[in-house]
Each structure stands twice: as C-alpha cells, then as structure tokens.
Scaffold this motif. Sequence first.
Motif, PDB file in Angstrom:
ATOM      1  N   ARG A   7      27.988 -49.069  25.643  1.00 24.42           N
ATOM      2  CA  ARG A   7      30.370 -49.323  26.322  1.00 24.42           C
ATOM      3  C   ARG A   7      29.697 -51.035  26.281  1.00 24.42           C
ATOM      4  O   ARG A   7      30.464 -51.530  26.300  1.00 24.42           O
ATOM      5  N   HIS A   8      28.563 -51.220  26.866  1.00 21.77           N
ATOM      6  CA  HIS A   8      28.445 -52.131  27.210  1.00 21.77           C
ATOM      7  C   HIS A   8      27.670 -53.673  26.020  1.00 21.77           C
ATOM      8  O   HIS A   8      27.191 -54.066  26.424  1.00 21.77           O
ATOM      9  N   LEU A   9      28.921 -53.853  25.642  1.00 24.67           N
ATOM     10  CA  LEU A   9      28.342 -54.615  24.397  1.00 24.67           C
ATOM     11  C   LEU A   9      28.527 -56.254  24.361  1.00 24.67           C
ATOM     12  O   LEU A   9      28.052 -56.697  23.996  1.00 24.67           O
ATOM     13  N   ASP A  10      29.284 -56.624  25.895  1.00 27.33           N
ATOM     14  CA  ASP A  10      29.163 -57.633  26.127  1.00 27.33           C
ATOM     15  C   ASP A  10      28.382 -58.973  26.044  1.00 27.33           C
ATOM     16  O   ASP A  10      27.374 -59.239  25.109  1.00 27.33           O
ATOM     17  N   GLU A  59      22.399 -49.955  30.252  1.00 20.04           N
ATOM     18  CA  GLU A  59      23.884 -48.751  29.822  1.00 20.04           C
ATOM     19  C   GLU A  59      23.477 -47.770  30.835  1.00 20.04           C
ATOM     20  O   GLU A  59      23.833 -46.535  31.165  1.00 20.04           O
ATOM     21  N   GLN A  60      22.232 -47.466  31.210  1.00 17.09           N
ATOM     22  CA  GLN A  60      22.049 -46.235  32.175  1.00 17.09           C
ATOM     23  C   GLN A  60      22.430 -46.814  32.625  1.00 17.09           C
ATOM     24  O   GLN A  60      23.180 -45.871  33.880  1.00 17.09           O
ATOM     25  N   MET A  61      23.001 -47.897  33.844  1.00 14.23           N
ATOM     26  CA  MET A  61      22.865 -47.947  35.270  1.00 14.23           C
ATOM     27  C   MET A  61      24.950 -48.096  35.034  1.00 14.23           C
ATOM     28  O   MET A  61      25.993 -47.675  36.296  1.00 14.23           O
ATOM     29  N   ILE A  71      17.753 -42.500  23.717  1.00 20.46           N
ATOM     30  CA  ILE A  71      17.357 -43.601  22.653  1.00 20.46           C
ATOM     31  C   ILE A  71      18.550 -44.529  22.755  1.00 20.46           C
ATOM     32  O   ILE A  71      20.061 -43.887  22.553  1.00 20.46           O
ATOM     33  N   VAL A  72      18.390 -45.818  22.940  1.00 23.42           N
ATOM     34  CA  VAL A  72      19.166 -46.870  23.086  1.00 23.42           C
ATOM     35  C   VAL A  72      18.872 -47.518  21.150  1.00 23.42           C
ATOM     36  O   VAL A  72      17.667 -48.249  21.791  1.00 23.42           O
ATOM     37  N   VAL A  73      19.960 -47.917  20.346  1.00 22.22           N
ATOM     38  CA  VAL A  73      18.938 -48.019  19.595  1.00 22.22           C
ATOM     39  C   VAL A  73      20.081 -49.865  19.723  1.00 22.22           C
ATOM     40  O   VAL A  73      20.755 -50.489  19.294  1.00 22.22           O
ATOM     41  N   ASN A  74      18.971 -50.622  19.094  1.00 25.82           N
ATOM     42  CA  ASN A  74      19.397 -51.712  19.350  1.00 25.82           C
ATOM     43  C   ASN A  74      18.688 -52.406  17.476  1.00 25.82           C
ATOM     44  O   ASN A  74      18.418 -53.205  17.267  1.00 25.82           O
TER      45      ASN A  74
END
Lengths: 388, 388
Positions: A367-370, A196-198, A209-212
């Motif tokens: 955005r990169h949920l794939d 997500e950061q790159m 924060i990225v909530v998984n």
Amino acid sequence: MKITYCARSERSTRNRFMRLKHSGDLRRAHRVEVVRSFYGGEPRTRLELANQLGLSVATIGTIVGELTKAGFLKEAAGARTGGGRPATQLTLRGGGSLVVGVDVAETYVTAELFDQAMARLARKRVPVLENAPEAVVEHVLAAVAAVRRQVYEAPVSAIGVSLPGQVEARLRPLLERRWDVPVLLDNPLKAITLAEQMFGAARDQDDVIVVNLGTGVGLGVVAGGRLLRGATNNAGEWGHTVLEAGGQPCRCGGRGCVEAYVGAGALMRLLEGSPFLVSGDQDATVARLAEAVRLGDSAALETLTRFARPLGLALANAVNMLNPELIVFGGWVSAALGEPLVSAVTPVIKEYALATPFEAATAVLGRHLDNPVSLGMAVLAFETHLLD
Amino acid sequence: MKITYCARSERSTRNRFMRLKHSGDLRRAHRVEVVRSFYGGEPRTRLELANQLGLSVATIGTIVGELTKAGFLKEAAGARTGGGRPATQLTLRGGGSLVVGVDVAETYVTAELFDQAMARLARKRVPVLENAPEAVVEHVLAAVAAVRRQVYEAPVSAIGVSLPGQVEARLRPLLERRWDVPVLLDNPLKAITLAEQMFGAARDQDDVIVVNLGTGVGLGVVAGGRLLRGATNNAGEWGHTVLEAGGQPCRCGGRGCVEAYVGAGALMRLLEGSPFLVSGDQDATVARLAEAVRLGDSAALETLTRFARPLGLALANAVNMLNPELIVFGGWVSAALGEPLVSAVTPVIKEYALATPFEAATAVLGRHLDNPVSLGMAVLAFETHLLD
C-alpha cells in the motif's frame, strides 16, 4: 555523532524470550510498542491500550505517563463515554521531535522529513548520476540538508538512512560524523517491511513476507509479529537463493540466483527485441510494459506470464519455508506492474507450494509504494528516542 | 479430554508485539519463560532471574511465588552468598506433575515419561509394522499405557503427541477422547527444535535452523529466540521447496523438492548397485554407509560428497533466507552419519551462500539425538499447566 548500525537499538527491544539483559530493556520495548500501536490508528484509552497490548493497566499507566511527559503522547480532544465514567483518550502528539528518513537507491536518493507522529513535512529526491561512494554521500547530504531547510519550526533529532547491502560497507564510513544528530543505518528491506507493517498492507498481520521487486530483489519477513533480522541483520536474502544451480549469472557473482530471473535486469533481458524495451532505462521499460499490460496487449501479457514463472516458483519456496498469512508485493517493479502482476504470479505459487501453506496466504499489492523506505527509516530513527 | 492442536496454547504466549488479547496472557508467558530458563541450567536467585529475563524483581517475585505455590519451583538446598546478604536460590521441583511425550514416526512409536523437571522416568518404543491409521493409534495407546504402568508414584497430567504432517489429518480424530488427560498435538520439527533450544545444541542461541534429516526432511527455525511457526504452524517445509524445477518426483506429488534429493530415499537411490545398500531397509543402509565412512572407505566418502551437494545447496538457500547463527544437524540420518556429514556439507553451503550470512553461521551436530521429539512434546504438554 554516533552511528548505530543494524537497528541494534531495535534488537535491544526483543522480548524476554530473547534474553534481555536488563529490566530497563523491557520498559523501553513497551514504549516502542505503545507508540507503534497508535500509527495509522485511532485515539484510545489506557484500558484499550492495555487490552490491545496484553499489559496491565498499571504498566500502561506508567508508560503513558513517561511518553506524555516526554511530549510524545497527548490527550485527545474528545472523551468517549462508555457504560461507565468517561475515560481519557490518548493520541500521538504531532510536531515535536522531527526525524529524517533517507532512501539511498541505485539511481536516486530520497530524503523525507517527518514529525514524531510520522506526518510527512517535506521531501527531496535527487538523482544519482555517478555511483562513486563519495558522490553518493554528497547526494545524501544534499537531500537531507534540503528537507531540513524546508522546515524551521523544530529541530531534527535523528536521521535514519537505508543503505543497500552491496554499498553499505563503502558508504558507512563516509557517513560517519557528517551530521550533528544520531544516525541509524539499516537496509531497505527492513525499512519497507516495517512501513508496510506499521502503516500499510501488513497492519495487524503477524506472519508476512514483503517481496521487494526492483533492480535488486529481496524479502522482508514479519514472523510472529516481529521483523525477522537473523544473526547479522541479513535475513531475507531470498534474491540470492538459488533457483537453478549453474543457471543465469547474477550480480552477486553467483549463478542461478532468484534475482537473476526476477530482478528488473532479468525483465529487460526477457524484453530484448520487443517494442517495450527502452535500452538502458529500466524505469521507462517497465512503465511501457505496464501500460501495454493495462491495455491488454497480448505480447505484454505473454511477457508477464513468462516473468511470473520464476517469480512464482521462488515465492512458493518462501511460502513453504515461512508459512505467511500475507504476501505483499512491494518495490518499484510491483508498483509499476500493479494487480496484473499479483494475478499472474498467484497461480504459479499455487502450482509449486504445498496446499496448506498456499491456502493460508493471501497475495496483495503493497500500500505504501510511494516511499516506504524513508518512512520505515524515519520510524526506526524516531525510536532511538524511545530507547534512550 | 480436549485436544489442543498446533501448540495453540504456546501461540497464546506470544509477546505484546504479537497482540496478546488479555494481560493475563503476559503473566502466563512469564511463567513459561521462567520455567524454561531453568532447563539444563543452574539454580538461581530471583535477582539473577530478573536480570536474565529482563523483568523487574517485583514481577519475578510474583511469578516465582505462583510457580512455587503450584509446586513447580522450590528453594535449592544451598544458599550462595555474594558481596551482600545471602539470597535464596531457586530450582525446578522434580516429581510432581508427570507428562508423556510421544514420537509417532513412520516405522516406530516412542513414548517417554518425564517428571516436571523433564527428567526421563520411563521409555517405551514399539515398532509400527502396519501404516493404517487405526493400527498406528493402537501403537500410540499401547506405548503410552506402557510408560504410565512403569511409574506409579504420581499421576500423568498431560500428553504431548508429535504427528508427522502427512498423517496428522487422519490420526488426529482417532486420538480424540482416548485419554483422561489433556492432549497436545504438534509436529516433529517443532518438537525437535524446541528440545535443541531448551536442552541441546541451540541453548542460548537466538537464530537457529535445525535440519531434520530422515525419510522426510524439514527445517525447524528459531528466529529471534522463538520457534517460527507461521500462520498455520507449517513453517519449515524446506523439504518441499524446489531445488530443481521439474526434477526428481517427490512423495508430496511435486517434482524437484529438496526431500527428493536429501531424504533417506534419495540416499538409497544414490547407493543403488553399491555394497552399502540393504534393499528396503533405510536404517541398515545408512548404518552401513556411516560405518564405511568412519573407516575411510573411498566409495563411501564419494557417496557422502555427492549427497552433500544438494543438501549444501538447499541449506545455503536457508542460510541466505534466515541468517542463522547456528545450523544444527538433527534427525536419524544426521545421527548415523555424524561429523563427517557436517564436514562434507559445510563447504557446499559456503559455495552457494552469500559471504556474510555464511560467516555468521556455525554448523554442528544436534546434541539430543536420542529422542528430542518426545522430549520437546513433553515440554509443550507440561506447559499447558503453566498456561492455565
């Protein structure tokens, strides 16, 4: 081949505040940084790189020289002219050194093959039907072999494998010496967050924060532009912070953990007796719920609202602790429920967080949920070359 | 004079991963880092500095040259001989540019005067009897004037003032243009944490949480060697994470916050009806409790054990989230209760944290319990020179 764990190699790129032991570490860190700055971005000149990264043009010149000689960078086709003389633009060189990123999840293994510019060349997903470590490892080997067979034109130079914390100790020894190239292990939270950061929603954001959200839940944290790892790469165990002392039993053996309220298992419990429940099938259940939410079904919306309460409270705690500018909703549950999830959770975060950190934060879908896990692991695996 | 807020100047020393906008930022960051590396340490050679900080000897040579010319570094008296030729040792130069660090607390204001090597030259503490912002500001001005009067040999070049979050907005405009030198504002958590990191229990530790226990409570976080600030300098609001939804009312207006269970006010509530309570006097009450704990009084020990439960649970959540190697107990309540507090809380952290992050963390009392807030603010104020 040697297995590196805990992205130890990345730890060695820590900056000077982090007490690098050798001046070569800084040079390696610069290489990583220059390559990362091209991900998802435009070609640029040495001067632009220097300005963006806060390094001198001389330093950038040296790093670019090394990276070009090693075949990782190349001159871009066109040259832009500014007010002065034309300057050469640089870009990542595709092809070259291929890497595999592997996502070992509870119900599947996904292996993806990338070139060194992180263009995906092949993908293989195999279901995991049996959870014995030996069986999982065979799935991993099969998936990696499958993507390697699909692309002949270049050799694979490194493999990055994401292992969930709960199985890491059992899988790690079984993966040793099973491949002929360097292997890097890390956990899915770190891989998702890096992706997500790159390449994703967190690009150019320093505090994220990225909530998984999945069967297990966790938080990937970018603090001051860098992945938060902690002393033993275990930072982000938000899923096992306690939401209610003595509350719901959790898979970890504890009680009242966040995961016991916001994991897919908790959502299944919430749906007991409802027409959305497909017994024993989390994926199908969440998909049904998501579809009903999209159709405006009132029972589905009511469930989403109830699910959002513990989630919003637990995220408010993270917002107070970490003061992020961005909250990224990732993981398959977020991907399935989509924007309605973000909309349902945001007012609950507001209810429980302090006003200033709440106002500072924006909540978005990842955005990169794939497959951000394989992508993130491929990036980490590739960077072992830059750190040599 | 201009007031800088939120240690914005320090933010500009963020490393390249944090997208410095100018290459000069990196040079300034190097200056800060070189000076910081001398705090509480031995004299050392350029080569030792280069190795310690992961910079080239040439870069260190340039930075040392700048810092020596500016009067911040000097050659140490002796020269050590290694296997080869003798090398010049460097050390911080005392005297020079004086700075004042100010701790604005709820019941007192402390101003301390330091030389540029952070040796304390003078101290003034004044009680705050009235909480109106105008009155507090007069106390601040009086305390600063008092320490400036005590030392004539050098001018004061900067003042750092720590303001608690709840009064910052009201005090800040009143402090503007009241002094003839640059003023830097920050919050006490950041100052305490920096002091522990530079001079105290957290030296040479990369991943630390500093628990500040007083009337208000909060967490200072060092993540990967750097102070965690978050998007708006509000990171560390652990005191207002929710321990029990709908629980005890908190001063912030919320319910069930950590502070409502582990702040000095909560301890007073726990002591209602006990002989330790000095009504309306938190200091005296905590001092009595501490004394009784030291004497092994069973009622006092029982109270400590009860107090340790919500504290240990809330710290377990922080341990799971942040995976620190060190937990430093700071603030006046920790200083008063001492080691028995650490001993009472540790098993509760163990009970609620995951095994791996718990095992990675060591709990200790803060070392700079005298006034880490003024010291930390003085360091930040001094660094405005290095960032010019």
